[in-house]
Design a protein around this motif. Structure first.
Motif, PDB file in Angstrom:
ATOM      1  N   LEU A 210     -10.204  12.172   0.107  1.00 25.82           N
ATOM      2  CA  LEU A 210     -11.516  12.793   0.079  1.00 25.82           C
ATOM      3  C   LEU A 210     -11.379  14.208   0.625  1.00 25.82           C
ATOM      4  O   LEU A 210     -10.774  14.401   1.666  1.00 25.82           O
ATOM      5  CB  LEU A 210     -12.440  11.969   0.976  1.00 25.82           C
ATOM      6  CG  LEU A 210     -13.871  11.735   0.536  1.00 25.82           C
ATOM      7  CD1 LEU A 210     -13.931  11.145  -0.858  1.00 25.82           C
ATOM      8  CD2 LEU A 210     -14.554  10.804   1.531  1.00 25.82           C
TER       9      LEU A 210
ATOM     10  N   PRO B 140     -13.243   4.427   1.624  1.00 21.72           N
ATOM     11  CA  PRO B 140     -13.682   4.952   2.915  1.00 21.72           C
ATOM     12  C   PRO B 140     -13.343   6.432   3.068  1.00 21.72           C
ATOM     13  O   PRO B 140     -12.305   6.842   2.555  1.00 21.72           O
ATOM     14  CB  PRO B 140     -12.888   4.107   3.929  1.00 21.72           C
ATOM     15  CG  PRO B 140     -11.709   3.580   3.194  1.00 21.72           C
ATOM     16  CD  PRO B 140     -12.144   3.460   1.762  1.00 21.72           C
ATOM     17  N   PRO B 141     -14.155   7.254   3.720  1.00 23.85           N
ATOM     18  CA  PRO B 141     -15.403   6.907   4.401  1.00 23.85           C
ATOM     19  C   PRO B 141     -16.628   7.268   3.572  1.00 23.85           C
ATOM     20  O   PRO B 141     -17.630   7.726   4.120  1.00 23.85           O
ATOM     21  CB  PRO B 141     -15.316   7.800   5.637  1.00 23.85           C
ATOM     22  CG  PRO B 141     -14.668   9.069   5.120  1.00 23.85           C
ATOM     23  CD  PRO B 141     -13.777   8.668   3.976  1.00 23.85           C
TER      24      PRO B 141
ATOM     25  N   ALA C 254      -3.123  10.340   4.775  1.00 19.18           N
ATOM     26  CA  ALA C 254      -3.743   9.549   3.702  1.00 19.18           C
ATOM     27  C   ALA C 254      -3.489   8.057   3.905  1.00 19.18           C
ATOM     28  O   ALA C 254      -4.276   7.219   3.487  1.00 19.18           O
ATOM     29  CB  ALA C 254      -3.221   9.994   2.338  1.00 19.18           C
ATOM     30  N   GLY C 255      -2.395   7.717   4.571  1.00 23.75           N
ATOM     31  CA  GLY C 255      -2.062   6.308   4.770  1.00 23.75           C
ATOM     32  C   GLY C 255      -2.778   5.665   5.950  1.00 23.75           C
ATOM     33  O   GLY C 255      -2.620   4.471   6.201  1.00 23.75           O
ATOM     34  N   ASP C 256      -3.576   6.452   6.684  1.00 18.66           N
ATOM     35  CA  ASP C 256      -4.230   5.903   7.872  1.00 18.66           C
ATOM     36  C   ASP C 256      -5.377   4.960   7.536  1.00 18.66           C
ATOM     37  O   ASP C 256      -5.764   4.138   8.347  1.00 18.66           O
ATOM     38  CB  ASP C 256      -4.782   7.040   8.756  1.00 18.66           C
ATOM     39  CG  ASP C 256      -3.673   7.910   9.325  1.00 18.66           C
ATOM     40  OD1 ASP C 256      -2.508   7.501   9.221  1.00 18.66           O
ATOM     41  OD2 ASP C 256      -3.976   8.985   9.862  1.00 18.66           O
ATOM     42  N   ARG C 257      -5.932   5.148   6.361  1.00 16.13           N
ATOM     43  CA  ARG C 257      -7.091   4.329   6.014  1.00 16.13           C
ATOM     44  C   ARG C 257      -6.680   3.083   5.247  1.00 16.13           C
ATOM     45  O   ARG C 257      -5.794   3.130   4.409  1.00 16.13           O
ATOM     46  CB  ARG C 257      -8.079   5.133   5.174  1.00 16.13           C
ATOM     47  CG  ARG C 257      -8.756   6.190   5.983  1.00 16.13           C
ATOM     48  CD  ARG C 257     -10.008   6.693   5.309  1.00 16.13           C
ATOM     49  NE  ARG C 257     -10.655   7.704   6.140  1.00 16.13           N
ATOM     50  CZ  ARG C 257     -11.511   7.416   7.116  1.00 16.13           C
ATOM     51  NH1 ARG C 257     -11.841   6.161   7.359  1.00 16.13           N
ATOM     52  NH2 ARG C 257     -12.048   8.377   7.818  1.00 16.13           N
ATOM     53  N   ASP C 258      -7.349   1.988   5.531  1.00 12.44           N
ATOM     54  CA  ASP C 258      -7.074   0.726   4.862  1.00 12.44           C
ATOM     55  C   ASP C 258      -7.783   0.719   3.509  1.00 12.44           C
ATOM     56  O   ASP C 258      -9.000   0.773   3.443  1.00 12.44           O
ATOM     57  CB  ASP C 258      -7.598  -0.403   5.765  1.00 12.44           C
ATOM     58  CG  ASP C 258      -7.461  -1.769   5.121  1.00 12.44           C
ATOM     59  OD1 ASP C 258      -7.082  -1.848   3.930  1.00 12.44           O
ATOM     60  OD2 ASP C 258      -7.752  -2.763   5.802  1.00 12.44           O
ATOM     61  N   MET C 259      -6.992   0.687   2.435  1.00 20.87           N
ATOM     62  CA  MET C 259      -7.575   0.657   1.089  1.00 20.87           C
ATOM     63  C   MET C 259      -7.487  -0.745   0.489  1.00 20.87           C
ATOM     64  O   MET C 259      -7.712  -0.946  -0.692  1.00 20.87           O
ATOM     65  CB  MET C 259      -6.831   1.647   0.176  1.00 20.87           C
ATOM     66  CG  MET C 259      -6.888   3.091   0.646  1.00 20.87           C
ATOM     67  SD  MET C 259      -8.573   3.758   0.596  1.00 20.87           S
ATOM     68  CE  MET C 259      -8.305   5.345   1.366  1.00 20.87           C
TER      69      MET C 259
ATOM     70  N   TYR D 149      -7.221   8.285  -3.499  1.00 21.25           N
ATOM     71  CA  TYR D 149      -8.523   8.131  -2.859  1.00 21.25           C
ATOM     72  C   TYR D 149      -8.813   9.217  -1.835  1.00 21.25           C
ATOM     73  O   TYR D 149      -9.745   9.109  -1.059  1.00 21.25           O
ATOM     74  CB  TYR D 149      -8.615   6.759  -2.177  1.00 21.25           C
ATOM     75  CG  TYR D 149      -8.433   5.617  -3.125  1.00 21.25           C
ATOM     76  CD1 TYR D 149      -9.287   5.472  -4.216  1.00 21.25           C
ATOM     77  CD2 TYR D 149      -7.423   4.690  -2.945  1.00 21.25           C
ATOM     78  CE1 TYR D 149      -9.133   4.423  -5.104  1.00 21.25           C
ATOM     79  CE2 TYR D 149      -7.256   3.633  -3.833  1.00 21.25           C
ATOM     80  CZ  TYR D 149      -8.105   3.503  -4.909  1.00 21.25           C
ATOM     81  OH  TYR D 149      -7.963   2.474  -5.775  1.00 21.25           O
TER      82      TYR D 149
ATOM     83  N   ASN E   8      -2.855   5.849  -2.096  1.00 19.72           N
ATOM     84  CA  ASN E   8      -3.841   6.385  -1.170  1.00 19.72           C
ATOM     85  C   ASN E   8      -4.234   7.815  -1.516  1.00 19.72           C
ATOM     86  O   ASN E   8      -5.373   8.210  -1.332  1.00 19.72           O
ATOM     87  CB  ASN E   8      -3.316   6.338   0.259  1.00 19.72           C
ATOM     88  CG  ASN E   8      -3.578   4.986   0.885  1.00 19.72           C
ATOM     89  OD1 ASN E   8      -4.287   4.172   0.303  1.00 19.72           O
ATOM     90  ND2 ASN E   8      -3.010   4.757   2.037  1.00 19.72           N
ATOM     91  N   ALA E   9      -3.260   8.586  -2.001  1.00 20.03           N
ATOM     92  CA  ALA E   9      -3.550   9.974  -2.345  1.00 20.03           C
ATOM     93  C   ALA E   9      -4.651  10.034  -3.402  1.00 20.03           C
ATOM     94  O   ALA E   9      -5.461  10.947  -3.425  1.00 20.03           O
ATOM     95  CB  ALA E   9      -2.282  10.658  -2.843  1.00 20.03           C
TER      96      ALA E   9
ATOM     97  N   ALA F 293     -20.347  12.571   3.432  1.00 20.44           N
ATOM     98  CA  ALA F 293     -20.452  11.128   3.677  1.00 20.44           C
ATOM     99  C   ALA F 293     -20.960  10.855   5.093  1.00 20.44           C
ATOM    100  O   ALA F 293     -21.793   9.963   5.306  1.00 20.44           O
ATOM    101  CB  ALA F 293     -19.098  10.462   3.464  1.00 20.44           C
TER     102      ALA F 293
ATOM    103  N   GLN G 154       0.855  -1.174   0.000  1.00 25.73           N
ATOM    104  CA  GLN G 154       0.000   0.000   0.000  1.00 25.73           C
ATOM    105  C   GLN G 154       0.896   1.230   0.000  1.00 25.73           C
ATOM    106  O   GLN G 154       1.659   1.440   0.924  1.00 25.73           O
ATOM    107  CB  GLN G 154      -0.843  -0.049   1.276  1.00 25.73           C
ATOM    108  CG  GLN G 154      -1.970   0.911   1.277  1.00 25.73           C
ATOM    109  CD  GLN G 154      -2.872   0.650   2.487  1.00 25.73           C
ATOM    110  OE1 GLN G 154      -2.671  -0.297   3.234  1.00 25.73           O
ATOM    111  NE2 GLN G 154      -3.840   1.504   2.687  1.00 25.73           N
TER     112      GLN G 154
END
Lengths: 309, 447
Positions: free
Chosen positions: A13, B310-311, B240-245, A11, A8-9, A21, A3
């Protein structure tokens, strides 16, 4: 599979989408946990945003609840026109419960004094609506940034069978798990936009291109200066008082409540972009234009304890 | 030294937004950081929050005036900043913070939500409540007193609730002559005991909230400190890395079925993505039925979107008409959560009535509701010493322990350390309907 920060960037929000949300999740939770919810609709920008969020939560289906307007009879005519148009475009059910009817029945009473606000008379009217329609949950558009008692209130705000809020005995509210269990007669007030600020609401209205009443934009209007505030002058009983001379000024409203207790501000802001820039530079809070909050330091807390939103 | 400060103290500090050109586009690109502050009045917490709010222009003039006139009428000599944050009448009268207050401020980079929590041990449940949604925790340490029992307790809760980032604010450096030696000693002490906790990211910042040093602006009094100011850190910490994707989990909240001719084929599963990413075409499995299908579309309010992470709260339509209702979970066939009825969890008790072994409670886990019986209290944690008390018989208000539950039906869960959203549940008393406990799942009960 690893990961990476880059993936992640992708995604990420924005804060407005994160707030949206959260609000959608809260609305669906209420629909699922309660038998008879309703959405409090005043015609103000916060309740208009709530309707927009309900569309995001439930469309293409209809809302699983009606809209409820507690009508003080002190509305801006523009706000009522806007309400009726919005409801007809929306195709949802609107229930109007009138303060005047409750006053006529002797259940609510006008505050004493020559120019009474109907703020307090809304409370028995709201409680009567809850009893009449057996509502067990009511959505409100209140935000925690508006007032310091609200900053302490839960998103699911539990009320006893008199509609009273007990600030010292609130249910813990953890993660995104909301506990709506209640006894017969008790109800819950739900605030899906608790975590939004005035700025967030305006930004969201701009981002989503949401239609709002023209009162919020700069326009010419007759006002008088009363207790340091610009008070709109309308038809009786909202005319100028003795010794007051109406002046025509370029104003707008930051908040739209009753005509009897909402002040205008001098403003040339004619577009949403102008308003957002004005809010960013503002040095007075939105509720500073609400005369009803100025009675004493704990005015809001006291009204909430009686059953107010 | 009290936490009070004067308005003129605040006004002289450099404004964070000075020279900032307002840009609509920049605002729309901001992200959201939720953080927790814990401490009592004496730590200078109110002063610190007051400064962050004031310097980011989040306190309005009429709110300042209201706090000022309230200070005067109370007979305070200077403006009491705590009056800005203490919202309830009882709090102002008693001069204490009772409950979590939520505060908001924004800079051009981020919007911040502060969960402002009382620090005393009798308000542990309030701190846990604030911690449950935080990405970051601020712990204040008075430089004159160093690491005290309260710092330990706050760090333990931070680690128990899995707040990914911790900032240790070594405050009141002005009262120890900006001494590097004092700061380093505190830092070493803290690191020593924090090694027992699983906290991945700890940042130390020496500061004075009263004078503003290292709060918004870098201090010129501590040349030996090369790190960022607090606000700079809050604006830039990588979240940004805190969430599990990786592990897709979608608890179904509400089934959207329009009763109209136009949409009579529409059947959408509404919910908030708990973790992982869902895309059109993904193969899915619905739990508990085990039925499989593919994602036909993902939309928000009828407008289709490409993927959901998420979320986000979305509505998912499937290719096949399979029976799914509230409380079910959509995930991927090759990546499923644990399923089990016998579950061990760390529990924080939140009610005056103690938790009783053998008693039945209702729980809420994701969008699911179940009943459970408390089978065993394995141990209670002494949150002052962090020792395990193995012969404990009940959990009282604010106490924390490891509990074994038997559920009436299987839960689909992940350990809390992997996923907060599928690893947490609340415990509800069936007589009073109150939320009486917060639980963080460890895993299936081992015999």
């Amino acid at each position: 599979m690893t990961q990476t920060a880059e993936s992640n960037a992708h995604y990420k929000l924005t804060h407005l989408k994160a707030l949206e949300a959260e609000a959608i999740h809260i609305m669906r939770e209420v629909a699922a946990q309660f038998e008879k919810p309703a959405l409090m609709f005043s015609g103000g920008k916060d309740s208009i945003v709530m309707v927009h969020l309900a569309k995001k939560a439930f469309r293409p289906a209809k809302f699983p609840f009606p809209l409820l307007h507690i009508d003080t009879g002190h509305n801006f005519p523009e706000a009522l026109d806007f309400r009726d148009k919005l409801v007809s475009d929306l195709g949802e059910r609107l229930i109007v419960h009138k303060v005047q009817d409750l006053i006529d029945k002797g259940i609510a009473s006008e505050d004493p004094g020559p120019y009474p606000s109907r703020n307090r008379a809304q409370i028995p009217t709201l409680l009567d609506a809850i009893e009449t329609y057996r509502f067990d949950a009511l959505f409100g558009g209140a935000r925690r940034d508006e007032e310091k008692a609200r900053a302490k209130e839960r998103i699911f705000s539990f009320r006893d069978d008199f509609g009273q809020w007990d600030p010292k005995n609130q249910r813990p509210e953890l993660w995104n798990l909301y506990n709506g269990r209640h006894q017969m007669g008790e109800n819950i007030r739900v605030f899906p936009i608790s975590n939004w600020t005035e700025m967030d609401v305006w930004q969201y209205i701009m981002l989503e291109n949401i239609e709002i009443p023209a009162l919020y934009f700069s326009h010419e209007r007759d006002v008088v200066t009363r207790m340091g505030q610009l008070v709109p002058v309308g038809d009786a009983p909202f005319g100028a008082r003795e010794g007051e001379e109406p002046v025509r000024r370029t104003v707008r409203f930051r908040t739209v409540g009753d005509m009897s207790c909402t002040a205008a501000t001098d403003s040339p802001a004619a577009t949403l972009e102008d308003i957002v820039a004005e809010v960013a530079a503002a040095r007075a809070s939105e509720r500073g234009a609400r005369m009803d909050d100025k009675t004493n330091e704990a005015a809001m807390e006291d009204r909430k304890k009686e059953g107010y939103f | 030294m009290s936490a009070e400060t004067t308005q003129s103290d605040l006004s002289t500090s450099t404004n964070a937004n000075q020279g900032m050109e307002f840009s609509t586009d920049a605002y729309l690109d901001m992200d959201l950081l939720r953080f927790l502050t814990c401490g009592s009045v004496d730590d200078g917490k109110s002063t610190l929050i007051g400064r962050l709010l004031y310097d980011s222009k989040s306190i309005f003039e009429d709110q300042l005036e209201a706090a000022e006139s309230a200070s005067l009428s109370r007979g305070d000599e200077r403006m009491n900043l705590a009056l800005l944050t203490d919202g309830l009448r009882a709090e102002r009268e008693q001069g204490i913070t009772i409950d979590v207050a939520y505060r908001y401020f924004a800079t051009p980079k981020r919007k911040f939500i502060i969960a402002d929590c009382p620090g005393h041990v009798q308000y542990t449940r309030n701190m846990v409540t604030g911690a449950s949604t935080a990405n970051l925790a601020l712990i204040l340490i008075d430089a004159r007193h160093g690491v005290i029992e309260q710092s330990r307790r706050h760090s333990f809760i931070t680690s128990l609730l899995r707040i990914p980032h911790l900032v240790v604010c070594v405050n009141k450096m002005d009262l120890v002559d900006w001494s590097q030696e004092t700061y380093e000693k505190i830092r070493t002490d803290f690191e020593e005991f924090a090694a027992r906790f699983e906290i991945n990211d700890i940042t130390f910042i020496p500061m004075s909230a009263l004078t503003g040093d290292n709060v918004v602006n870098r201090s010129d009094k501590m040349d030996w400190y090369q790190g960022p100011s607090l606000l700079h850190h809050l604006e830039n910490v990588h979240i940004a890395g805190d969430r599990d994707m990786i592990d897709p989990r979608f608890p179904v909240q509400w089934v959207i079925r329009p009763q109209s001719d136009e949409h009579h084929d529409y059947r959408g599963y509404g919910g908030q993505v708990a973790s992982g990413v869902f895309q059109k075409g993904d193969e899915i499995v619905a739990l508990p039925s085990g039925m499989t299908s593919k994602i036909k579309s993902i939309d928000i309010g009828g407008s289709e979107i490409g993927f959901a992470s998420p979320p986000q709260s979305v509505s998912i339509q499937l290719e096949d008409d399979i029976d799914i209702s509230r409380g079910d979970m959509i995930c991927r066939p090759n990546n499923q959560p644990n399923s089990g009825q016998n579950i061990d969890a760390m529990v924080v008790w939140m009610a005056d009535q103690p938790m009783v072994v053998g008693k039945k409670y209702t729980i809420r886990h994701t969008s699911n509701e179940a009943r459970c019986v408390v089978k065993d209290l394995r141990y209670r944690m002494d949150i002052e010493t962090l020792h395990r008390i193995e012969d404990a018989t009940d959990l009282k208000l604010n106490e924390i322990g490891r509990v074994s539950f038997r559920m009436t039906k299987p839960l689909f869960f992940d350990p809390y350390r992997q996923c907060r959203a599928t690893g947490s549940f609340i415990i509800v008393d069936e007589q009073t309907n109150n939320t009486v406990g917060a639980a963080m799942i460890i895993g299936e009960t081992s015999s």
